[in-house]
Design an enzyme around this catalytic site. Structure first.
Site, PDB file in Angstrom:
ATOM      1  N   LYS A   1       0.996  -1.140  -0.079  1.00 39.86           N
ATOM      2  CA  LYS A   1      -0.116  -0.125   0.015  1.00 39.86           C
ATOM      3  C   LYS A   1       0.797   1.124  -0.287  1.00 39.86           C
ATOM      4  CE  LYS A   1      -0.477  -0.833   4.874  1.00 39.86           C
ATOM      5  NZ  LYS A   1      -1.312  -0.450   6.225  1.00 39.86           N
TER       6      LYS A   1
ATOM      7  N   LYS B   1       0.713   5.411   0.754  1.00 36.76           N
ATOM      8  CA  LYS B   1      -0.949   5.823   1.455  1.00 36.76           C
ATOM      9  C   LYS B   1       0.238   7.765   0.677  1.00 36.76           C
ATOM     10  CE  LYS B   1      -2.179   3.256   5.131  1.00 36.76           C
ATOM     11  NZ  LYS B   1      -2.535   3.048   6.888  1.00 36.76           N
TER      12      LYS B   1
ATOM     13  N   CYS C   1      -8.436   2.275  16.628  1.00 42.89           N
ATOM     14  CA  CYS C   1      -8.649   1.575  14.752  1.00 42.89           C
ATOM     15  C   CYS C   1      -9.798   1.099  15.432  1.00 42.89           C
ATOM     16  CB  CYS C   1      -7.777   0.434  14.857  1.00 42.89           C
ATOM     17  SG  CYS C   1      -7.352  -0.975  15.323  1.00 42.89           S
TER      18      CYS C   1
END
Length: 570
Positions: free
Chosen positions: A221, A223, A442
């Site tokens: 990923k 970001k 989270c």
């Protein structure tokens, strides 16, 4: 999807032999540009889940397979498969949405998402509890209001963040527009998304279908975020690629660029670690897309595709060296970076309540604890925001701290919004402690498959106990950033908080202290694998010392770093 093309130097040979690629890379290579067998798996009613390989590919489509871990053991005893559902994450650059889009999100949450919405730490929406047969209706519903889930997860450039300042200026507005432009520019070009979720006809594929990513996309990923000083609400140093806005007499001039940030780590694996990004220079705003393409392509071509735990851009930067990476970016951009321009950050939190904007309108920042929007007795949050959306004529902005801004409100419309907040028990920002207002967690249990401990469901109770300690020491109004995650991956950006907890086992956490108040310094591990009694004892002693010994204006993180809590200097 936009139709612009990527002008990127593809001189580096990306066609690595398959035996030199890790399993995930081979899977992507053979997936027919993220199609896999997702289409067929959605039709399989024998199971509530999908194949292992398709689950990985669906992340590129913004979807994670999960199961209810609260009942996992019971279902195992009954010889039943896990209670599979899916998390669906929306792509929402800069966290900006219209009232019409909010009402659609609300309707989809009620129809398919367990009557709740989560605002994420990357300024977007997540639906949880979506069953397999509801995936297409959910994504098609989003499409009706021009929203999608493309690249909200997966090994690609994910949802692009941008500072959500309640005082709103022309610079903030321009940065939000640029973040949307960049997000549209870097999403995958494969038609798989349109074929699988919208039912469009399949078209022939070729390497040109993904001019930026190629058949194996990125190693991990990636970001990206924009920040407008003095607020560092996006924690720009935690981004793989950060753009720090620089303004002058004529408005936005360009950006200081940061590379190589990242929060994730693995316990007991010292070769993985959180890292703050390096500022490598300044670009004029008209060089934005060229710079992003060059930086992403460097990670595409030099990122670790064999060892997934070492595949983030931060490891590429460390392995190759900052100066080498900078030079390669400049070569691909066709121009050097200019010297870094001066900037200063003062906080990374949100400012609550009503704020007047530059254009004479008003924004209201509403505290959403851990980003969870749900109706509770005496506090029907989901219902309240739906009522606001019905009368609101501006926009909504999701903040990087999981809160919500009712933005661009005419002076005459304030009273109506205030009345709705009061009616639903939400006019409480002024009665919420500074610690709670600066906290974040989270999702963790019961839906995240990686969680080892609670986070969202536990942190509010822990803060309640800590509020008692703060009040006893006269610190009730002292802002201290506190974050909790259910595992070491760092989705709530814990490693830059002044106090942070990462889950190790049910009820057990690693305790980190000493992060910078505005995200400029990593914290450090202080105690491992401790439960609530030890947490309260340790923090009680620290907070007492802080109250007695701090210097004027000194933040908690700065205090603990100079007060002998670590045997060696940082």
């Amino acid at each position: 999807m936009t139709t612009d093309t990527h002008d990127v130097d593809r001189s580096t040979d990306l066609s690595q032999p398959l035996d030199r690629l890790g399993p995930d890379e081979t899977l992507k290579y053979n997936s027919d540009y993220l199609r896999g067998s997702i289409d067929q798996g959605l039709l399989d009613r024998i199971t509530g889940g999908v194949k292992f390989e398709d689950n990985k590919l669906m992340k590129f489509h913004g979807i994670y397979q999960q199961d209810d871990r609260d009942i996992r053991d019971e279902r195992r005893r009954q010889k039943l498969e896990p209670a599979y559902t899916f998390m669906v994450r929306v792509r929402l650059p800069a966290g900006v949405c219209t009232p019409e889009q909010w009402l659609k999100i609300d309707a989809l949450a009620r129809a398919h998402g367990g009557d709740q919405i989560r605002l994420t730490t990357r300024q977007t929406f997540q639906f949880h509890w979506v069953v397999k047969e509801d995936l297409r209706p959910t994504i098609q519903g989003l499409h009706e209001v021009l929203l999608d889930t493309i690249a909200a997860c997966g090994d690609d450039a994910r949802t692009v963040m941008a500072t959500a300042n309640p005082e709103d200026s022309a610079v903030h507005a321009e940065v939000a527009v640029l973040s949307k432009q960049l997000s549209d520019h870097v999403i995958p070009r494969t038609r798989a998304y349109h074929e699988i979720w919208y039912g469009e006809q399949k078209v022939a594929t070729s390497e040109e279908q993904e001019p930026l990513y190629g058949k194996t996309y990125l190693p991990r990923k990636f970001k990206i975020g924009f920040v407008v000083p003095p607020s560092n609400d996006i924690d720009v140093y935690s981004q793989d690629l950060g753009f720090i806005a620089v303004s002058g007499a004529n408005g936005l001039e360009g950006f200081n660029v940061t590379i190589g940030g990242g929060m994730g780590r693995t316990d007991n694996e010292p070769r993985t670690y959180p890292r703050l990004g390096d500022v490598i220079g300044f670009i004029a705003k008209d060089r934005l897309l060229a710079a992003a393409d060059a930086i992403i392509s460097v990670q595409r071509d030099f990122g670790n595709r064999k060892e997934r735990a070492r595949a983030r851009f931060k490891y590429t930067v460390d392995d190759k060296g900052v100066e080498w990476v900078k030079a390669e970016i400049e070569r691909r951009m066709g121009a050097p970076f200019e010297p870094t321009r001066p900037f200063e950050f003062t906080s990374n939190g949100d400012v609550y309540g009503w704020q007047r904007t530059d254009n004479g309108r008003f924004n209201y920042t509403l505290f959403i604890e851990n980003g969870r929007i749900i109706d509770r007795p005496g506090k029907p949050l989901l219902e309240a925001i739906r009522a606001i959306a019905h009368i609101h004529r501006g926009k909504f902005r999701l903040t990087p701290n999981q809160n919500l801004i009712v933005a661009d409100v005419e002076a005459g419309d304030r009273a109506g919004i205030d009345a709705i907040l009061a009616e639903h028990g939400l006019a409480e920002n002024g009665r919420t402690s500074a610690l709670r207002l600066n906290s974040m967690a989270c999702v963790a249990m019961p839906t995240c498959p990686l969680a080892m401990a609670e986070a969202e469901r536990y942190l509010p109770d822990l803060i309640g106990r800590l509020e008692t300690l703060l009040a006893a020491h006269g610190l009730a109004d002292e802002p201290i950033t506190m974050r909790m995650t259910g595992c070491p991956n760092g989705c709530a950006r814990p490693y830059v908080a002044e106090i942070a907890f990462t889950g190790r086992a049910p009820g057990k956490y690693n305790l980190y202290i000493g992060g910078g108040f505005h995200g400029e310094r990593l914290n450090r591990l202080y105690r491992e694998n401790i439960g609530e009694p030890a947490i309260l004892e340790i923090l009680g002693e620290m907070l007492g010392r802080y109250a007695r010994e701090r210097a004027a204006g000194e933040h908690f993180g700065d205090f603990v770093m100079r007060s002998g809590y670590f045997a060696e200097p940082a």
